[in-house]
Design a protein around this motif. Structure first.
Motif, PDB file in Angstrom:
ATOM      1  N   HIS A 189      -0.911   8.718 -13.256  1.00 24.78           N
ATOM      2  CA  HIS A 189      -1.270   7.767 -13.136  1.00 24.78           C
ATOM      3  C   HIS A 189      -2.687   7.707 -11.998  1.00 24.78           C
ATOM      4  N   ALA A 190      -4.677   7.290 -12.880  1.00 21.89           N
ATOM      5  CA  ALA A 190      -4.520   8.179 -12.172  1.00 21.89           C
ATOM      6  C   ALA A 190      -5.108   6.368 -11.132  1.00 21.89           C
ATOM      7  N   HIS A 191      -4.844   6.223  -9.843  1.00 20.46           N
ATOM      8  CA  HIS A 191      -5.447   5.171  -8.739  1.00 20.46           C
ATOM      9  C   HIS A 191      -5.572   5.575  -7.878  1.00 20.46           C
ATOM     10  N   SER A 192      -6.007   4.254  -6.708  1.00 22.74           N
ATOM     11  CA  SER A 192      -6.212   4.216  -5.570  1.00 22.74           C
ATOM     12  C   SER A 192      -5.141   4.774  -4.341  1.00 22.74           C
ATOM     13  N   VAL A 193      -5.075   4.518  -3.497  1.00 21.09           N
ATOM     14  CA  VAL A 193      -3.710   4.425  -2.543  1.00 21.09           C
ATOM     15  C   VAL A 193      -4.618   3.991  -1.159  1.00 21.09           C
ATOM     16  N   LEU A 194      -3.861   3.202  -1.037  1.00 25.99           N
ATOM     17  CA  LEU A 194      -4.536   2.133   0.626  1.00 25.99           C
ATOM     18  C   LEU A 194      -3.589   2.336   1.571  1.00 25.99           C
ATOM     19  N   THR A 214      -0.922   0.455  -3.210  1.00 25.74           N
ATOM     20  CA  THR A 214      -2.205   0.332  -3.970  1.00 25.74           C
ATOM     21  C   THR A 214      -3.304  -0.635  -4.401  1.00 25.74           C
ATOM     22  N   VAL A 215      -4.372  -0.160  -4.832  1.00 28.33           N
ATOM     23  CA  VAL A 215      -5.514  -0.961  -4.934  1.00 28.33           C
ATOM     24  C   VAL A 215      -5.800  -1.276  -6.189  1.00 28.33           C
ATOM     25  N   GLU A 216      -6.412  -2.158  -6.995  1.00 30.33           N
ATOM     26  CA  GLU A 216      -7.108  -1.921  -8.319  1.00 30.33           C
ATOM     27  C   GLU A 216      -8.357  -1.441  -7.676  1.00 30.33           C
ATOM     28  N   PRO A 217      -9.108  -1.255  -8.982  1.00 27.92           N
ATOM     29  CA  PRO A 217     -10.066  -0.559  -8.875  1.00 27.92           C
ATOM     30  C   PRO A 217     -11.170  -1.997  -7.806  1.00 27.92           C
ATOM     31  N   PHE A 218     -11.449  -3.135  -8.561  1.00 27.19           N
ATOM     32  CA  PHE A 218     -12.885  -4.025  -7.344  1.00 27.19           C
ATOM     33  C   PHE A 218     -12.232  -3.630  -6.415  1.00 27.19           C
ATOM     34  N   GLU A 219     -11.119  -3.660  -5.889  1.00 32.46           N
ATOM     35  CA  GLU A 219     -11.038  -3.907  -4.413  1.00 32.46           C
ATOM     36  C   GLU A 219     -11.796  -2.614  -3.753  1.00 32.46           C
TER      37      GLU A 219
END
Length: 249
Positions: free
Chosen positions: A180-185, A197-202
């Motif tokens: 799962h490609a994503h970003s974690v804050l 987890t944050v969405e690409p725009f954020e």
């Protein structure tokens, strides 16, 4: 031979396998110190990466620790920071891991450590934003708190971490990692590290804040991504960051 030189040679002999000082005659005693030093470093690494240890198990974790110690001997005066280069080490040596998701877990867990130990700060409040004159808003910039980290992930490892820290049963089944490609804050609220987890725009906005872009530039990014809904979206994220204590004064 000076006492200082003897001490330096003894330290090298214990921590890096160097030749012992000529004045040292008890090789068995020196080996005891070496074993104790190795055990202490493994214990420190386990304390910094408890979930990685849980996932790998004792044998695999000690093998990883031994390889890491050879590549990056402890250099910091505080053993608390031993393991700071483990994320880059496992990225360069994927053969040391049974599954590529463990590399993401290493990075995630180290960011949690850094958030916990980050410097204290004064969070930015709504009062400061409300007192800002309207004509000053376009040039406003924001400062992220010291515990902030935004980590790109290829695997969903946060559920594994959450499950592991919320059970005392060492035999409890942990979730199977999913690609799962994503970003974690990751950041700190009060005294506790938190994450989401944050969405690409954020994520794009947060990177822009890191780079020092002002509010007008953040809105321009929003226009490119969302069109007419840009201003409301940027303000919504800004309000959430204030609520989360993500921003510092």
């Amino acid at each position: 031979m000076s006492i200082c030189v003897v001490q330096q040679q003894m330290q090298s002999a214990i921590t890096a396998g160097g030749a012992p000082p000529a004045l040292t005659g008890n090789a068995r005693g020196l080996e005891v110190y070496r074993i104790a030093w190795r055990a202490r470093l493994i214990e420190a690494l386990r304390a910094n990466y408890p979930v990685v240890h849980r996932v790998l198990g004792d044998e695999a974790f000690e093998a990883l620790a031994d390889a890491y110690m050879r590549a990056h001997p402890s250099q910091n005066r505080s053993i608390r920071w031993f393991g700071d280069r483990l994320p880059s080490y496992v990225a360069a040596h994927p053969e040391m891991l049974p599954h590529p998701a463990v590399a993401d877990l290493v990075r995630f867990e180290w960011a949690i450590c850094l958030a916990f130990d980050a410097a204290d700060f004064a969070p930015l409040g709504f009062e400061a934003l409300a007192s800002t004159p309207p004509d000053a808003w376009p040039d406003m910039t924001f400062r992220l708190q010291p515990g902030y980290a935004l980590i790109p992930m290829a695997w969903a490892v946060a559920p594994i971490w959450h499950a592991a820290v919320n059970t005392d049963d060492p035999n409890a089944q942990l979730p199977v990692p999913e690609a799962h490609a994503h970003s974690v804050l990751i950041w700190r609220q009060q005294l506790s590290p938190v994450w989401r987890t944050v969405e690409p725009f954020e994520a794009d906005l947060l990177h822009a804040v890191e780079d020092g872009e002002d509010f007008a530039q953040l809105c321009e990014r929003g226009v490119e991504a969302l069109g007419d809904e840009a201003a409301a979206a940027v303000l919504g994220h800004l309000q959430q960051w204030v609520v989360d204590e993500l921003l510092a004064t």
